[in-house]
Write a protein that holds these residues in place. Sequence first.
Motif, PDB file in Angstrom:
ATOM      1  N   ALA A 226       0.849  -1.192   0.000  1.00  0.00           N
ATOM      2  CA  ALA A 226       0.000   0.000   0.000  1.00  0.00           C
ATOM      3  C   ALA A 226       0.884   1.242   0.000  1.00  0.00           C
ATOM      4  CB  ALA A 226      -0.925  -0.006   1.209  1.00  0.00           C
ATOM      5  N   VAL A 227       0.593   2.158  -0.902  1.00  0.00           N
ATOM      6  CA  VAL A 227       1.428   3.358  -1.054  1.00  0.00           C
ATOM      7  C   VAL A 227       0.536   4.578  -1.301  1.00  0.00           C
ATOM      8  CG1 VAL A 227       3.320   4.429  -2.332  1.00  0.00           C
ATOM      9  CG2 VAL A 227       3.220   1.937  -2.130  1.00  0.00           C
ATOM     10  N   VAL A 228       0.901   5.699  -0.677  1.00  0.00           N
ATOM     11  CA  VAL A 228       0.276   6.987  -0.977  1.00  0.00           C
ATOM     12  C   VAL A 228       1.374   7.912  -1.467  1.00  0.00           C
ATOM     13  CG1 VAL A 228      -1.019   8.956  -0.097  1.00  0.00           C
ATOM     14  CG2 VAL A 228      -1.509   6.652   0.772  1.00  0.00           C
ATOM     15  N   LYS A 229       1.128   8.580  -2.616  1.00  0.00           N
ATOM     16  CA  LYS A 229       2.131   9.466  -3.202  1.00  0.00           C
ATOM     17  C   LYS A 229       1.557  10.868  -3.380  1.00  0.00           C
ATOM     18  CE  LYS A 229       4.363   5.734  -5.809  1.00  0.00           C
ATOM     19  NZ  LYS A 229       4.750   5.247  -7.153  1.00  0.00           N
TER      20      LYS A 229
ATOM     21  N   GLU B 295       5.366  -3.953   3.731  1.00  0.00           N
ATOM     22  CA  GLU B 295       5.358  -4.843   2.567  1.00  0.00           C
ATOM     23  C   GLU B 295       6.230  -4.280   1.449  1.00  0.00           C
ATOM     24  OE1 GLU B 295       3.975  -7.880   2.202  1.00  0.00           O
ATOM     25  OE2 GLU B 295       3.447  -7.783   4.323  1.00  0.00           O
ATOM     26  N   LEU B 296       6.134  -2.975   1.193  1.00  0.00           N
ATOM     27  CA  LEU B 296       6.951  -2.363   0.143  1.00  0.00           C
ATOM     28  C   LEU B 296       8.414  -2.317   0.567  1.00  0.00           C
ATOM     29  CD1 LEU B 296       7.162  -0.973  -2.595  1.00  0.00           C
ATOM     30  CD2 LEU B 296       6.775   1.215  -1.434  1.00  0.00           C
ATOM     31  N   ALA B 297       8.679  -1.973   1.823  1.00  0.00           N
ATOM     32  CA  ALA B 297      10.063  -1.920   2.302  1.00  0.00           C
ATOM     33  C   ALA B 297      10.726  -3.279   2.154  1.00  0.00           C
ATOM     34  CB  ALA B 297      10.093  -1.448   3.758  1.00  0.00           C
ATOM     35  N   SER B 298      10.044  -4.335   2.563  1.00  0.00           N
ATOM     36  CA  SER B 298      10.596  -5.675   2.476  1.00  0.00           C
ATOM     37  C   SER B 298      10.832  -6.090   1.023  1.00  0.00           C
ATOM     38  CB  SER B 298       9.642  -6.661   3.152  1.00  0.00           C
ATOM     39  OG  SER B 298      10.089  -7.991   2.986  1.00  0.00           O
TER      40      SER B 298
ATOM     41  N   ASP C 133     -10.121  19.159  -3.541  1.00  0.00           N
ATOM     42  CA  ASP C 133      -8.848  19.356  -4.237  1.00  0.00           C
ATOM     43  C   ASP C 133      -8.067  18.040  -4.263  1.00  0.00           C
ATOM     44  OD1 ASP C 133      -9.334  22.144  -4.472  1.00  0.00           O
ATOM     45  OD2 ASP C 133      -8.672  22.412  -2.391  1.00  0.00           O
ATOM     46  N   LEU C 134      -7.450  17.737  -5.398  1.00  0.00           N
ATOM     47  CA  LEU C 134      -6.601  16.562  -5.511  1.00  0.00           C
ATOM     48  C   LEU C 134      -5.334  16.774  -4.686  1.00  0.00           C
ATOM     49  CD1 LEU C 134      -6.010  13.828  -6.990  1.00  0.00           C
ATOM     50  CD2 LEU C 134      -4.805  15.198  -8.707  1.00  0.00           C
ATOM     51  N   ILE C 135      -5.042  15.838  -3.784  1.00  0.00           N
ATOM     52  CA  ILE C 135      -3.863  16.014  -2.927  1.00  0.00           C
ATOM     53  C   ILE C 135      -2.871  14.857  -3.033  1.00  0.00           C
ATOM     54  CG2 ILE C 135      -5.061  17.487  -1.260  1.00  0.00           C
ATOM     55  CD1 ILE C 135      -5.375  14.973   0.519  1.00  0.00           C
ATOM     56  N   ALA C 136      -3.303  13.709  -3.552  1.00  0.00           N
ATOM     57  CA  ALA C 136      -2.404  12.550  -3.591  1.00  0.00           C
ATOM     58  C   ALA C 136      -3.014  11.460  -4.467  1.00  0.00           C
ATOM     59  CB  ALA C 136      -2.168  12.020  -2.176  1.00  0.00           C
ATOM     60  N   THR C 137      -2.245  10.405  -4.654  1.00  0.00           N
ATOM     61  CA  THR C 137      -2.767   9.200  -5.310  1.00  0.00           C
ATOM     62  C   THR C 137      -2.466   7.998  -4.425  1.00  0.00           C
ATOM     63  OG1 THR C 137      -0.706   8.922  -6.566  1.00  0.00           O
ATOM     64  CG2 THR C 137      -2.518  10.067  -7.660  1.00  0.00           C
ATOM     65  N   GLY C 138      -3.360   7.032  -4.450  1.00  0.00           N
ATOM     66  CA  GLY C 138      -3.179   5.815  -3.678  1.00  0.00           C
ATOM     67  C   GLY C 138      -2.927   4.625  -4.591  1.00  0.00           C
ATOM     68  N   ASN C 139      -2.124   3.684  -4.099  1.00  0.00           N
ATOM     69  CA  ASN C 139      -1.824   2.449  -4.831  1.00  0.00           C
ATOM     70  C   ASN C 139      -1.946   1.271  -3.880  1.00  0.00           C
ATOM     71  OD1 ASN C 139      -0.255   3.278  -7.624  1.00  0.00           O
ATOM     72  ND2 ASN C 139       0.083   4.762  -5.995  1.00  0.00           N
ATOM     73  N   ILE C 140      -2.719   0.271  -4.263  1.00  0.00           N
ATOM     74  CA  ILE C 140      -2.803  -0.969  -3.503  1.00  0.00           C
ATOM     75  C   ILE C 140      -2.470  -2.100  -4.461  1.00  0.00           C
ATOM     76  CG2 ILE C 140      -4.276  -2.512  -2.171  1.00  0.00           C
ATOM     77  CD1 ILE C 140      -5.921  -0.100  -1.351  1.00  0.00           C
ATOM     78  N   SER C 141      -1.424  -2.860  -4.153  1.00  0.00           N
ATOM     79  CA  SER C 141      -0.930  -3.904  -5.063  1.00  0.00           C
ATOM     80  C   SER C 141      -1.018  -5.276  -4.416  1.00  0.00           C
ATOM     81  CB  SER C 141       0.520  -3.622  -5.461  1.00  0.00           C
ATOM     82  OG  SER C 141       0.627  -2.361  -6.096  1.00  0.00           O
ATOM     83  N   THR C 142      -1.583  -6.232  -5.152  1.00  0.00           N
ATOM     84  CA  THR C 142      -1.708  -7.617  -4.696  1.00  0.00           C
ATOM     85  C   THR C 142      -0.850  -8.512  -5.574  1.00  0.00           C
ATOM     86  OG1 THR C 142      -3.992  -7.185  -4.021  1.00  0.00           O
ATOM     87  CG2 THR C 142      -3.328  -9.492  -4.255  1.00  0.00           C
ATOM     88  N   ASP C 143      -0.063  -9.375  -4.952  1.00  0.00           N
ATOM     89  CA  ASP C 143       0.774 -10.308  -5.704  1.00  0.00           C
ATOM     90  C   ASP C 143      -0.115 -11.413  -6.293  1.00  0.00           C
ATOM     91  OD1 ASP C 143       2.564 -12.353  -6.540  1.00  0.00           O
ATOM     92  OD2 ASP C 143       4.081 -11.636  -5.154  1.00  0.00           O
ATOM     93  N   ILE C 144      -0.160 -11.499  -7.615  1.00  0.00           N
ATOM     94  CA  ILE C 144      -1.001 -12.500  -8.283  1.00  0.00           C
ATOM     95  C   ILE C 144      -0.147 -13.467  -9.114  1.00  0.00           C
ATOM     96  CG2 ILE C 144      -3.019 -10.987  -8.371  1.00  0.00           C
ATOM     97  CD1 ILE C 144      -2.320 -10.521 -11.374  1.00  0.00           C
ATOM     98  N   THR C 145       1.140 -13.576  -8.779  1.00  0.00           N
ATOM     99  CA  THR C 145       2.050 -14.380  -9.588  1.00  0.00           C
ATOM    100  C   THR C 145       1.587 -15.817  -9.728  1.00  0.00           C
ATOM    101  OG1 THR C 145       3.870 -13.004  -8.767  1.00  0.00           O
ATOM    102  CG2 THR C 145       4.461 -15.039  -9.914  1.00  0.00           C
ATOM    103  N   GLU C 146       1.282 -16.474  -8.602  1.00  0.00           N
ATOM    104  CA  GLU C 146       0.868 -17.879  -8.657  1.00  0.00           C
ATOM    105  C   GLU C 146      -0.442 -18.034  -9.423  1.00  0.00           C
ATOM    106  OE1 GLU C 146       2.289 -16.533  -5.948  1.00  0.00           O
ATOM    107  OE2 GLU C 146       4.116 -17.747  -6.117  1.00  0.00           O
TER     108      GLU C 146
END
Length: 252
Positions: free
Chosen positions: A9-12, A24-27, A103-116
């Motif tokens: 999960a990331v907010v930019k 999760e992102l740091a690791s 007002d737009l202040i940021a964007t959010g990203n939520i990523s799920t590993d779907i490799t398998e």
Amino acid sequence: LLQNSDNIAVVKDLDLRIIATNEELASATGHDSIEELIGKTDAEIFGIPATQEPIQSYMQDELEAQKLPKGEYLLREEDFIRADGEKRIILTKKYPIYNAQGDLIATGNISTDITERKNASDKLEAQNRLFKTLINNLPDAIYVKDTQSRKVIANVADCNNVGLQSESEIIGKNDFDLFPTEVAQQFFEDDQQVIKTGKPIINKEEKLVKRNGEELWLLTTKLPLFDTNGTITGLLGVGRNITIQKKATEAL
């Protein structure tokens, strides 16, 4: 919420620099703490120039997400290279974040590993292509029906027997949709016998009347299909065209 998520999960901010994220992102990127990621761009975190993939796609999608109205989002399947060099596939939801004033202040990203899941899907797709190639090059009609005798699979030879051009014209239809009533009734009764008893019908001679009135003779086998619990889910049919042999026998 960020720290208790199993997803990345990331907010930019609007310059695409991280202002909040989780372990999760740091690791995944080989960093010891979240603090090392704050204020950095993806290019800086991954050590990949912003003009190269997948960083360029990340940035383009996030800029596109900034243009979305509140409540809408982008869904992207992306490559993700872990710090140890392992390539993973992630499904990322990218969405705009607005303040109370709109007002737009940021964007959010939520990523799920779907490799398998993706690998399993690709393997299944390859198996399906192999299966289709095999049955479509067999001279015998091959088809699968559900418990209501509706076709769910039909090869090229079966399409030809019915008098249609493609499988899509047959899928979902039963024999009453495809043949004269008296012919369809016999086919249906045989289907239901196999489905209800679980006993196959082997090499039964059947007369088939095509949509154009042409008569064919088939040597038909119908086998029950079972799921992993042993429940019958339909049947597999194989029809061998024996019209030439039948006519030769009648002539003799």
